[in-house]
Scaffold this motif. Structure first.
Motif, PDB file in Angstrom:
ATOM      1  N   ARG A 183       0.837  -1.262   0.029  1.00 58.66           N
ATOM      2  CA  ARG A 183       0.044  -0.028  -0.069  1.00 58.66           C
ATOM      3  C   ARG A 183       0.681   1.349  -0.116  1.00 58.66           C
ATOM      4  N   SER A 184       0.307   2.267  -0.473  1.00 51.49           N
ATOM      5  CA  SER A 184       0.912   3.744  -0.345  1.00 51.49           C
ATOM      6  C   SER A 184       1.449   4.085   0.899  1.00 51.49           C
ATOM      7  N   SER A 185       2.526   4.667   0.965  1.00 48.03           N
ATOM      8  CA  SER A 185       2.846   5.143   2.365  1.00 48.03           C
ATOM      9  C   SER A 185       2.524   6.535   2.534  1.00 48.03           C
ATOM     10  N   ARG A 186       1.661   7.213   1.668  1.00 43.41           N
ATOM     11  CA  ARG A 186       1.330   8.397   1.747  1.00 43.41           C
ATOM     12  C   ARG A 186       0.101   8.733   2.737  1.00 43.41           C
ATOM     13  N   PRO A 187       0.184   9.706   3.558  1.00 41.22           N
ATOM     14  CA  PRO A 187      -0.638   9.941   4.690  1.00 41.22           C
ATOM     15  C   PRO A 187      -2.092  10.117   4.035  1.00 41.22           C
TER      16      PRO A 187
END
Length: 347
Positions: free
Chosen positions: A75-79
């Motif tokens: 999954r993306s680590s973007r908050p």
């Protein structure tokens, strides 16, 4: 700077690496660990055997129970939220100014202050990257390039076209100029007293095909001076096997419009560049840039005669020894008809 470049390289490497589908701790490896937990093994034991933290395996197992195999994908680590990110309306203003004014981040920061918006140039750059307009060519929404496409050409044989031009540079006063003494000090002022060095004129002829160059430093750029230079250039090219010159390309300077120069050309066709289009004579313009960097301003000279004496050495190195990127690393002399007798010329 080095660290930044290394970080970029690491990120590029991570994007290009592709793990084997059965490698441990890929989605397939996570599925196997979750199945061991489902079979009744303690989660802490399974995590220790796999070399991962218990909390990590618990997270994967919870996703496995909720979503099945799809829950184990990366999954993306973007908050979820970025409170510090520039507001979308401010980004719209940045994009509007960028598209209409074609300014870079530093100048855009000044323009935004007129609207009461304070942003650092680095922040503006990130906004431009997110909007896909960080480069000028990204602004080409009409299908036409902002800059005219580069049109490269090369004539088939040496002598088909010779580029001729003059570059004016300041003469060096006796005792050296500001590069030796510095600017504004007593030594600099003393070196200027009683001297008016004026300018030197570098007349150059360069063959379009081979890039073989001939340069002289002369006192002016009059038509009669250019005519004498052309006669000596013809002899130089003839010594390299270029016995017939079909065309000459010059700008619209008065010395090339004059009667003396055109008489000296004889049967050679004289072509002129379009006004305000130095790109057309680009090969000699680029040569003059190299000439300035590697000869004229290479070092601090004590007088103009010292610099002028070094010109022949530069031209020799350029023609016989200096690798030319347009010639696959070979010097220009290797493309001339006299290449078989190069040892006789290369003294």
């Amino acid at each position: 700077m080095v660290r930044c470049e290394a970080t970029k390289q690491t990120r590029r490497t991570r994007r290009t690496l592709v793990a084997h589908r059965n490698a441990p701790l890929t989605p397939e490896g996570r599925r196997r660990l979750c199945q061991r937990v489902d079979a009744g093994r303690p989660i802490c034991h399974v995590a220790a055997e796999a070399g991962v933290a218990r909390q990590t395996l618990a997270k994967w197992h919870a996703r496995w129970k909720a979503d099945g195999p799809a829950g184990l994908q990366d999954r993306s680590s973007r908050p979820v939220s970025s409170p510090g990110q520039v507001d979308a309306q401010v980004e719209d203003v940045v994009e509007y100014l960028r598209r209409h004014l074609k300014l870079g981040p530093v100048m855009l920061a000044a323009e935004l202050r007129e609207f009461g918006i304070t942003l650092a140039p680095s922040t503006i750059h990130r906004v431009l990257v997110r909007r896909g307009i960080s480069r000028l060519r990204d602004l080409d929404v009409t299908g036409h390039q902002l800059r005219e496409p580069v049109r490269r050409y090369e004539w088939a044989a040496p002598g088909d076209l010779i580029h001729v031009d003059v570059k004016k540079i300041g003469r060096i006063p006796d005792g050296g100029g500001w590069r030796i003494h510095g600017r504004g000090n007593d030594a600099h002022r003393a070196s200027q007293r009683g001297q008016r060095p004026g300018y030197a004129f570098l007349h150059t002829a360069i063959d379009d095909r081979s890039r073989l160059a001939y340069t002289e430093e002369l006192a002016d750029e009059k038509s009669v001076t250019a005519a004498g230079f052309w006669a000596r250039a013809v002899e130089f090219f003839a010594a390299h096997g270029i016995e017939r010159i079909h065309r000459v390309l010059t700008d619209n300077g008065s010395c090339y419009r004059g009667k003396d120069f055109n008489t000296a050309l004889g049967a050679t066709v004289h072509k002129y560049t379009r006004p305000y289009r130095p790109q057309t004579n680009g090969k000699v313009e680029r040569y003059h840039r190299t000439l300035a960097r590697e000869w004229a301003y290479r070092q601090a000279w004590s007088c103009n005669d010292e610099r002028a004496a070094a010109l022949a050495g530069f031209v020799h190195r350029y023609n016989y020894h200096r690798p030319h990127t347009a010639l696959k690393g070979k010097p220009p002399a290797y493309r001339t008809p006299a290449v078989t007798n190069l040892s006789g010329l290369n003294r």
